[in-house]
Design a protein around this motif. Structure first.
Motif, PDB file in Angstrom:
ATOM      1  N   ASN A  21      -6.031   2.872   4.916  1.00  0.00           N
ATOM      2  CA  ASN A  21      -6.078   4.082   5.724  1.00  0.00           C
ATOM      3  C   ASN A  21      -4.995   5.018   5.192  1.00  0.00           C
ATOM      4  N   THR A  22      -5.384   5.926   4.319  1.00  0.00           N
ATOM      5  CA  THR A  22      -4.423   6.784   3.630  1.00  0.00           C
ATOM      6  C   THR A  22      -3.643   7.659   4.606  1.00  0.00           C
ATOM      7  N   THR A  23      -4.302   8.192   5.610  1.00  0.00           N
ATOM      8  CA  THR A  23      -3.618   9.038   6.595  1.00  0.00           C
ATOM      9  C   THR A  23      -2.500   8.261   7.279  1.00  0.00           C
ATOM     10  N   ARG A  24      -2.790   7.047   7.685  1.00  0.00           N
ATOM     11  CA  ARG A  24      -1.783   6.209   8.356  1.00  0.00           C
ATOM     12  C   ARG A  24      -0.626   5.888   7.415  1.00  0.00           C
ATOM     13  N   LEU A  25      -0.951   5.588   6.143  1.00  0.00           N
ATOM     14  CA  LEU A  25       0.094   5.298   5.160  1.00  0.00           C
ATOM     15  C   LEU A  25       1.006   6.504   4.961  1.00  0.00           C
ATOM     16  N   ILE A  26       0.422   7.684   4.837  1.00  0.00           N
ATOM     17  CA  ILE A  26       1.202   8.911   4.658  1.00  0.00           C
ATOM     18  C   ILE A  26       2.063   9.163   5.890  1.00  0.00           C
ATOM     19  N   ASP A  27       1.508   8.951   7.087  1.00  0.00           N
ATOM     20  CA  ASP A  27       2.281   9.132   8.325  1.00  0.00           C
ATOM     21  C   ASP A  27       3.521   8.241   8.332  1.00  0.00           C
ATOM     22  N   LYS A  28       3.368   6.992   7.922  1.00  0.00           N
ATOM     23  CA  LYS A  28       4.501   6.067   7.892  1.00  0.00           C
ATOM     24  C   LYS A  28       5.533   6.488   6.850  1.00  0.00           C
ATOM     25  N   LEU A  29       5.056   6.948   5.695  1.00  0.00           N
ATOM     26  CA  LEU A  29       5.975   7.406   4.653  1.00  0.00           C
ATOM     27  C   LEU A  29       6.692   8.690   5.072  1.00  0.00           C
ATOM     28  N   LEU A  30       6.030   9.537   5.849  1.00  0.00           N
ATOM     29  CA  LEU A  30       6.669  10.742   6.394  1.00  0.00           C
ATOM     30  C   LEU A  30       7.830  10.372   7.313  1.00  0.00           C
ATOM     31  N   LEU A  31       7.597   9.390   8.178  1.00  0.00           N
ATOM     32  CA  LEU A  31       8.639   8.950   9.115  1.00  0.00           C
ATOM     33  C   LEU A  31       9.867   8.402   8.383  1.00  0.00           C
TER      34      LEU A  31
ATOM     35  N   GLU B 142       0.825  -1.205   0.000  1.00  0.00           N
ATOM     36  CA  GLU B 142       0.000   0.000   0.000  1.00  0.00           C
ATOM     37  C   GLU B 142       0.862   1.261   0.000  1.00  0.00           C
ATOM     38  N   GLN B 143       1.951   1.242   0.773  1.00  0.00           N
ATOM     39  CA  GLN B 143       2.870   2.383   0.775  1.00  0.00           C
ATOM     40  C   GLN B 143       3.529   2.537  -0.597  1.00  0.00           C
ATOM     41  N   TYR B 144       3.891   1.422  -1.192  1.00  0.00           N
ATOM     42  CA  TYR B 144       4.465   1.441  -2.535  1.00  0.00           C
ATOM     43  C   TYR B 144       3.470   2.044  -3.523  1.00  0.00           C
ATOM     44  N   ASN B 145       2.206   1.668  -3.408  1.00  0.00           N
ATOM     45  CA  ASN B 145       1.158   2.199  -4.282  1.00  0.00           C
ATOM     46  C   ASN B 145       1.054   3.720  -4.132  1.00  0.00           C
ATOM     47  N   VAL B 146       1.094   4.220  -2.892  1.00  0.00           N
ATOM     48  CA  VAL B 146       1.046   5.668  -2.652  1.00  0.00           C
ATOM     49  C   VAL B 146       2.238   6.345  -3.322  1.00  0.00           C
ATOM     50  N   LEU B 147       3.430   5.788  -3.157  1.00  0.00           N
ATOM     51  CA  LEU B 147       4.622   6.383  -3.767  1.00  0.00           C
ATOM     52  C   LEU B 147       4.499   6.432  -5.285  1.00  0.00           C
ATOM     53  N   ARG B 148       3.961   5.383  -5.882  1.00  0.00           N
ATOM     54  CA  ARG B 148       3.788   5.373  -7.341  1.00  0.00           C
ATOM     55  C   ARG B 148       2.771   6.421  -7.781  1.00  0.00           C
ATOM     56  N   ILE B 149       1.708   6.582  -7.014  1.00  0.00           N
ATOM     57  CA  ILE B 149       0.716   7.613  -7.315  1.00  0.00           C
ATOM     58  C   ILE B 149       1.378   8.991  -7.280  1.00  0.00           C
ATOM     59  N   LEU B 150       2.176   9.229  -6.239  1.00  0.00           N
ATOM     60  CA  LEU B 150       2.840  10.528  -6.094  1.00  0.00           C
ATOM     61  C   LEU B 150       3.862  10.769  -7.194  1.00  0.00           C
TER      62      LEU B 150
ATOM     63  N   ARG C  31      -7.320   6.828  -5.963  1.00  0.00           N
ATOM     64  CA  ARG C  31      -6.471   6.114  -6.910  1.00  0.00           C
ATOM     65  C   ARG C  31      -5.850   4.845  -6.340  1.00  0.00           C
ATOM     66  N   MET C  32      -6.070   4.589  -5.042  1.00  0.00           N
ATOM     67  CA  MET C  32      -5.499   3.404  -4.411  1.00  0.00           C
ATOM     68  C   MET C  32      -6.118   2.125  -4.980  1.00  0.00           C
ATOM     69  N   LEU C  33      -5.292   1.087  -5.109  1.00  0.00           N
ATOM     70  CA  LEU C  33      -5.799  -0.218  -5.529  1.00  0.00           C
ATOM     71  C   LEU C  33      -6.627  -0.842  -4.417  1.00  0.00           C
ATOM     72  N   ALA C  34      -6.139  -0.749  -3.186  1.00  0.00           N
ATOM     73  CA  ALA C  34      -6.873  -1.261  -2.021  1.00  0.00           C
ATOM     74  C   ALA C  34      -7.679  -0.098  -1.453  1.00  0.00           C
ATOM     75  N   LYS C  35      -8.958  -0.051  -1.781  1.00  0.00           N
ATOM     76  CA  LYS C  35      -9.806   1.088  -1.412  1.00  0.00           C
ATOM     77  C   LYS C  35     -10.037   1.204   0.087  1.00  0.00           C
ATOM     78  N   ASN C  36      -9.775   0.140   0.831  1.00  0.00           N
ATOM     79  CA  ASN C  36      -9.993   0.182   2.277  1.00  0.00           C
ATOM     80  C   ASN C  36      -8.740   0.610   3.044  1.00  0.00           C
TER      81      ASN C  36
END
Length: 154
Positions: free
Chosen positions: A77-87, A46-54, A70-75
């Motif tokens: 938690n985008t906020t949590r994914l972004i938080d982890k990618l920020l870290l 899911e994090q990889y998917n976010v990075l590809r979208i960006l 645009r996420m493949l897995a519609k369920n």
């Protein structure tokens, strides 16, 4: 190997049930393999998917709602994914100057470098699964899958 052999079924399965079981089993095989590919990089699919979208934004900021759409897995938690990618310093998050309720997300040079390193490995992963099919079969499989997941609400 046939799905009946994989699940060790002694009962005859109708074709519609076999399709569902084949799709689920195939998704799990592909997903497990993809998870192993990403594991050394400490990134989830899911994090990889976010990075590809960006990366696809080519330097333009995108908000959380657009990422979620645009996420493949519609369920996810985008906020949590972004938080982890920020870290991990793979993305930045800024308040939108025009609408302070919106957050603008951008990929960092570190995020781009990670994708650049992963690109050939992901391509190889995809080619490994496609190797048993020719171009015509791959196109037909895509058509069938698109048709299969499009159902009429009656």
């Amino acid at each position: 190997m046939k799905i009946e052999e994989i699940i060790k079924s002694n009962v005859a399965l109708d074709d519609s049930k076999k399709v569902i079981l084949n799709l689920i089993y195939t998704q799990n095989v592909i997903g497990d393999n993809f998870n192993e590919l990403l594991k050394p990089y400490d990134v989830s699919p899911e994090q990889y998917n976010v990075l590809r979208i960006l990366r696809g934004q080519k330097g333009a900021a995108v908000n959380m709602c657009e990422i979620q759409e645009r996420m493949l897995a519609k369920n996810s938690n985008t906020t949590r994914l972004i938080d982890k990618l920020l870290l991990k310093n793979y993305v930045t998050r800024e308040v939108c100057p025009e609408n302070r309720r919106k957050m603008e997300i951008l990929i960092t040079p570190q995020g781009l470098a990670l994708l650049e390193e992963l690109d050939p490995k992901v391509n190889e992963h995809e080619q490994t699964f496609a190797a048993n099919l020719n171009t015509e079969e791959l196109q037909y499989l895509n058509q069938l899958l698109e048709k299969y997941r499009t159902f009429n609400n009656k």
